[in-house]
Design a protein around this motif. Structure first.
Motif, short mmCIF file in Angstrom:
data_model
loop_
_atom_site.label_atom_id
_atom_site.label_comp_id
_atom_site.label_asym_id
_atom_site.label_seq_id
_atom_site.Cartn_x
_atom_site.Cartn_y
_atom_site.Cartn_z
N TYR A 8 -14.70 5.17 -7.86
CA TYR A 8 -15.87 4.70 -7.27
C TYR A 8 -16.07 5.82 -6.02
O TYR A 8 -15.08 6.33 -5.44
CB TYR A 8 -15.60 3.30 -6.89
CG TYR A 8 -15.52 2.37 -7.81
CD1 TYR A 8 -16.79 1.82 -8.25
CD2 TYR A 8 -14.57 1.72 -8.39
CE1 TYR A 8 -17.08 0.97 -9.27
CE2 TYR A 8 -14.37 1.03 -9.60
CZ TYR A 8 -15.71 0.80 -10.01
OH TYR A 8 -15.66 -0.50 -10.77
N SER A 9 -17.24 6.13 -5.68
CA SER A 9 -17.63 7.03 -4.47
C SER A 9 -18.16 6.15 -3.51
O SER A 9 -18.67 4.90 -3.60
CB SER A 9 -18.35 8.02 -5.19
OG SER A 9 -19.78 7.16 -5.46
N LYS A 10 -18.38 6.75 -2.51
CA LYS A 10 -18.97 6.26 -1.23
C LYS A 10 -20.59 5.83 -1.73
O LYS A 10 -21.04 4.96 -1.19
CB LYS A 10 -19.01 7.31 -0.29
CG LYS A 10 -19.78 6.85 1.23
CD LYS A 10 -19.75 7.71 2.08
CE LYS A 10 -20.68 7.56 3.39
NZ LYS A 10 -20.61 8.64 4.42
N SER A 11 -21.11 6.55 -2.51
CA SER A 11 -22.50 6.30 -2.74
C SER A 11 -22.58 4.92 -3.58
O SER A 11 -23.48 4.22 -3.57
CB SER A 11 -23.03 7.38 -3.48
OG SER A 11 -23.16 8.56 -2.79
N LEU B 80 -18.87 -4.00 4.34
CA LEU B 80 -20.02 -2.99 4.83
C LEU B 80 -20.54 -3.71 6.22
O LEU B 80 -20.58 -3.07 7.35
CB LEU B 80 -20.98 -2.52 4.03
CG LEU B 80 -20.54 -1.74 2.78
CD1 LEU B 80 -21.69 -1.53 2.00
CD2 LEU B 80 -20.19 -0.38 3.30
N VAL C 180 -20.46 2.54 -3.56
CA VAL C 180 -20.49 1.56 -2.62
C VAL C 180 -21.66 1.04 -1.84
O VAL C 180 -21.95 0.09 -1.48
CB VAL C 180 -19.14 1.91 -1.45
CG1 VAL C 180 -18.96 0.74 -0.46
CG2 VAL C 180 -17.77 1.77 -2.46
N LEU C 181 -22.25 2.24 -1.45
CA LEU C 181 -23.58 2.00 -0.64
C LEU C 181 -24.66 1.26 -1.46
O LEU C 181 -25.28 0.41 -1.08
CB LEU C 181 -23.96 3.27 0.13
CG LEU C 181 -22.99 3.81 1.12
CD1 LEU C 181 -23.52 5.23 1.49
CD2 LEU C 181 -23.02 2.82 2.51
N SER D 72 -15.35 1.15 6.11
CA SER D 72 -15.81 2.40 5.68
C SER D 72 -15.95 2.49 4.29
O SER D 72 -15.19 2.14 3.48
CB SER D 72 -14.97 3.52 6.06
OG SER D 72 -15.06 4.83 5.42
N PRO D 73 -17.31 2.97 3.85
CA PRO D 73 -17.54 2.92 2.60
C PRO D 73 -16.59 3.66 1.87
O PRO D 73 -16.23 3.35 0.64
CB PRO D 73 -18.71 3.63 2.35
CG PRO D 73 -19.43 3.43 3.75
CD PRO D 73 -18.33 3.21 4.49
N SER D 74 -16.02 4.89 2.27
CA SER D 74 -14.90 5.76 1.65
C SER D 74 -13.62 4.84 1.51
O SER D 74 -12.88 4.87 0.32
CB SER D 74 -14.69 7.05 2.38
OG SER D 74 -15.82 7.65 2.34
N ALA E 268 -14.57 2.39 -1.55
CA ALA E 268 -14.43 3.05 -2.76
C ALA E 268 -13.07 3.08 -3.03
O ALA E 268 -12.75 3.25 -4.35
CB ALA E 268 -15.18 4.47 -2.55
#
Length: 110
Positions: free
Chosen positions: A62-65, A39, A67-68, A44-46, A49
């Motif tokens: 896993y989702s972007k959320s 990050l 990962v964040l 990209s978080p996507s 994920a």
């Protein structure tokens, strides 16, 4: 994507071997650190994920959320742990004692 060098291939192989015998806590810490570093470097978080979903041995998605959230833990962990061992033990004990009487009003452990 760059072509791996012989030395990076050897290093990656050694790290992978060590991780197979590491504890879940160690592997989780390594994962959070790697996600945080990616990050920090703008991956990209996507994309992260998707990579984690593809690598999940349990079929987790896993989702972007997600990962964040790991990125937040990584940032906090640069300074200190966000849940101490004592807090963790106390919360687990409270949960076990509450069992069916839990009304959701437990206070944070300090």
């Amino acid at each position: 994507m760059s072509t791996p060098t012989l030395s990076s291939t050897v290093i990656d192989g050694a790290v992978n071997l060590l991780e197979k015998v590491s504890s879940p806590a160690s592997r989780a810490g390594n994962t959070v650190e790697r996600v945080g570093k990616m990050l920090d470097e703008g991956v990209s978080p996507s994309v992260i994920a998707l990579q984690m979903t593809e690598n999940s041995p349990n079929g987790n998605q896993y989702s972007k959320s997600d990962v964040l959230a790991y990125g937040k833990v990584y940032e906090d962990a640069k300074t200190k742990v966000v849940v101490t061992a004592a807090q963790s033990r106390a919360l687990i004990q409270d949960q076990q004692e509450q069992s069916s009487q839990d009304d959701g009003s437990l206070a944070p452990q300090l």
